[in-house]
Motif scaffolding. Sequence first.
Motif, PDB file in Angstrom:
ATOM      1  N   ASN A   1       0.832  -1.204   0.000  1.00  0.00           N
ATOM      2  CA  ASN A   1       0.000   0.000   0.000  1.00  0.00           C
ATOM      3  C   ASN A   1       0.865   1.252   0.000  1.00  0.00           C
ATOM      4  O   ASN A   1       1.998   1.251   0.489  1.00  0.00           O
ATOM      5  N   TYR A   2       0.275   2.324  -0.494  1.00  0.00           N
ATOM      6  CA  TYR A   2       1.014   3.576  -0.556  1.00  0.00           C
ATOM      7  C   TYR A   2       1.376   4.094   0.831  1.00  0.00           C
ATOM      8  O   TYR A   2       2.364   4.827   0.974  1.00  0.00           O
ATOM      9  N   ASN A   3       0.611   3.723   1.844  1.00  0.00           N
ATOM     10  CA  ASN A   3       0.935   4.203   3.191  1.00  0.00           C
ATOM     11  C   ASN A   3       2.190   3.539   3.758  1.00  0.00           C
ATOM     12  O   ASN A   3       2.590   3.817   4.886  1.00  0.00           O
TER      13      ASN A   3
ATOM     14  N   TYR B   1      -2.819   1.378  -8.220  1.00  0.00           N
ATOM     15  CA  TYR B   1      -4.252   1.115  -8.102  1.00  0.00           C
ATOM     16  C   TYR B   1      -4.842   2.096  -7.097  1.00  0.00           C
ATOM     17  O   TYR B   1      -4.550   2.013  -5.899  1.00  0.00           O
ATOM     18  N   PHE B   2      -5.646   3.023  -7.573  1.00  0.00           N
ATOM     19  CA  PHE B   2      -6.258   4.023  -6.710  1.00  0.00           C
ATOM     20  C   PHE B   2      -7.728   3.677  -6.494  1.00  0.00           C
ATOM     21  O   PHE B   2      -8.466   3.440  -7.457  1.00  0.00           O
ATOM     22  N   GLU B   3      -8.136   3.658  -5.244  1.00  0.00           N
ATOM     23  CA  GLU B   3      -9.538   3.418  -4.898  1.00  0.00           C
ATOM     24  C   GLU B   3     -10.061   4.596  -4.092  1.00  0.00           C
ATOM     25  O   GLU B   3      -9.605   4.861  -2.980  1.00  0.00           O
ATOM     26  N   LYS B   4     -10.982   5.336  -4.710  1.00  0.00           N
ATOM     27  CA  LYS B   4     -11.609   6.499  -4.100  1.00  0.00           C
ATOM     28  C   LYS B   4     -10.605   7.601  -3.777  1.00  0.00           C
ATOM     29  O   LYS B   4     -10.852   8.448  -2.913  1.00  0.00           O
ATOM     30  N   VAL B   5      -9.478   7.570  -4.438  1.00  0.00           N
ATOM     31  CA  VAL B   5      -8.508   8.666  -4.372  1.00  0.00           C
ATOM     32  C   VAL B   5      -8.435   9.227  -5.782  1.00  0.00           C
ATOM     33  O   VAL B   5      -7.724   8.709  -6.644  1.00  0.00           O
TER      34      VAL B   5
ATOM     35  N   ILE C   1       1.287  -1.018  -6.305  1.00  0.00           N
ATOM     36  CA  ILE C   1       0.998  -0.109  -5.196  1.00  0.00           C
ATOM     37  C   ILE C   1      -0.483   0.225  -5.180  1.00  0.00           C
ATOM     38  O   ILE C   1      -1.029   0.738  -6.162  1.00  0.00           O
ATOM     39  N   LYS C   2      -1.124  -0.054  -4.048  1.00  0.00           N
ATOM     40  CA  LYS C   2      -2.536   0.288  -3.868  1.00  0.00           C
ATOM     41  C   LYS C   2      -2.642   1.532  -2.982  1.00  0.00           C
ATOM     42  O   LYS C   2      -1.987   1.618  -1.941  1.00  0.00           O
ATOM     43  N   CYS C   3      -3.489   2.446  -3.405  1.00  0.00           N
ATOM     44  CA  CYS C   3      -3.722   3.657  -2.621  1.00  0.00           C
ATOM     45  C   CYS C   3      -5.222   3.785  -2.396  1.00  0.00           C
ATOM     46  O   CYS C   3      -5.980   4.032  -3.337  1.00  0.00           O
ATOM     47  N   HIS C   4      -5.644   3.595  -1.156  1.00  0.00           N
ATOM     48  CA  HIS C   4      -7.067   3.635  -0.795  1.00  0.00           C
ATOM     49  C   HIS C   4      -7.345   4.881   0.042  1.00  0.00           C
ATOM     50  O   HIS C   4      -6.494   5.330   0.813  1.00  0.00           O
ATOM     51  N   SER C   5      -8.532   5.396  -0.083  1.00  0.00           N
ATOM     52  CA  SER C   5      -8.881   6.614   0.651  1.00  0.00           C
ATOM     53  C   SER C   5      -8.812   6.421   2.158  1.00  0.00           C
ATOM     54  O   SER C   5      -8.619   7.386   2.898  1.00  0.00           O
TER      55      SER C   5
ATOM     56  N   ILE D   1      -2.184   1.884 -14.603  1.00  0.00           N
ATOM     57  CA  ILE D   1      -2.854   2.689 -13.582  1.00  0.00           C
ATOM     58  C   ILE D   1      -4.338   2.356 -13.591  1.00  0.00           C
ATOM     59  O   ILE D   1      -4.947   2.167 -14.653  1.00  0.00           O
ATOM     60  N   SER D   2      -4.881   2.238 -12.401  1.00  0.00           N
ATOM     61  CA  SER D   2      -6.310   1.968 -12.219  1.00  0.00           C
ATOM     62  C   SER D   2      -6.883   3.035 -11.302  1.00  0.00           C
ATOM     63  O   SER D   2      -6.391   3.230 -10.179  1.00  0.00           O
TER      64      SER D   2
END
Length: 439
Positions: free
Chosen positions: A228-230, A285-289, A253-257, A308-309
Amino acid sequence: MEEESEPEQSPWAHLPDVCLRRVFHWLKDKDKAQAALVCKKWCWVMNSGSLWRCQTITFHGHPSRARKLEFQTALWSIKKFGKYLEHLEVKLSNLYHTNATQHFYLTMRDIFLSLGKCNHRLVFLSIKYLELDRAIWRSRVRAQFIKQLACFLRKVSKPLKCLNLKGARVSLEDGCELLNSLSFLTNESSASEINIEDFFHTHLHVYSSTLFLQTMAKFHSLVTLTFNYNCISDELLDILRENCAPSLCTLNIKCHSHDPHWHVVRGMSWANLTRRAPKLIVNFYFEKVLRHEHLARILQVAIPLRSISLRSGYFNDPYWVMKPTLTILLPSYCHILQRLTLELNNAQELLDNELLELILSCQRLSYLRVWAFLSVTFMERLLQNRAERKCILTTILARIYIAGRETSEEDQLLRDIHRKFKSLIDSELDYFVITYPML
């Protein structure tokens, strides 16, 4: 009086062992167990190690009779042929109560103990979506399971190359303990692929943890890292550059809100890593960001972005505008971007022209998956450009959102477009486009 001739043997009786193993390889565990009862030769062949290198076991919260039998057979095969096991995948399905997690823990404890005694060749282990932060895990059971898993990882750390603990949702301390187990013997892990996406609890600022950085510094052979991005910081990229640059090929890399994503990783850190790891590609992979100002802090130009997603689901932010991302951010990667996924609830924003311009500018883009409010004629324009070789798309998957219940007019137009480009679609494209009413 003529002598009675011996009964004619089946051709199966004369098959070489290598052929039988090839056939038996495709059988399920319960069928293998039945086949072993046919004759001595089949029983002997069935004990070949090559037939038991891979095993998948699924835990069901409410198993049917057939699933119970399948589960029991899988347990039997792991315990009987565990010394041959190289690839173990554990799946969880519908674990909704504490009794199910207790049973899972006890079963996995027995498996870990059994394999720990006899197995010295396990190279792949996957246990996804443990979700250890859920209330169905009693504190004692959770702690015992993590302890048993860490102990098992220490025992198999030498041969283990791939570890997938996606969705474990553990604390920072427990997560680092599990990862440190992979470097138990030599203080340096030889793992080449680890998946720790959603591995830590949500809302954790993992990137600022010294413990996490010390843990990641023990990995020296990583080829693929999914996280994850965090977890990302300048310091982590420096560690990867120093320890894994010769082998590192892929960062997913997943980035979630829900995860912290407001920190900035410098473009210089990405550039230094890319310089030392020239084979590196990055998939985001961006989810709600989706806000441009958030994405702009993350998407540094120096990132070798291959895929990119951007996914909003049904989330609708009135302050979110997609056009700057399509016209300013993503064109920076037009020379390298190969896959683009957009799932957007953009009811108030038309993106036809901006999206088409982006696609035509991306020289290597071969995969497009888009769910959005678009005009149906967008597909005709896209296919016309593809027919004229102005882009190299080989996959076009689209769900065109339509405001309202009635889509018959749009469906007819899509059929007309399909007929017009049928030859191109049939010969060169993986193509699937439908309309989807959005109320």
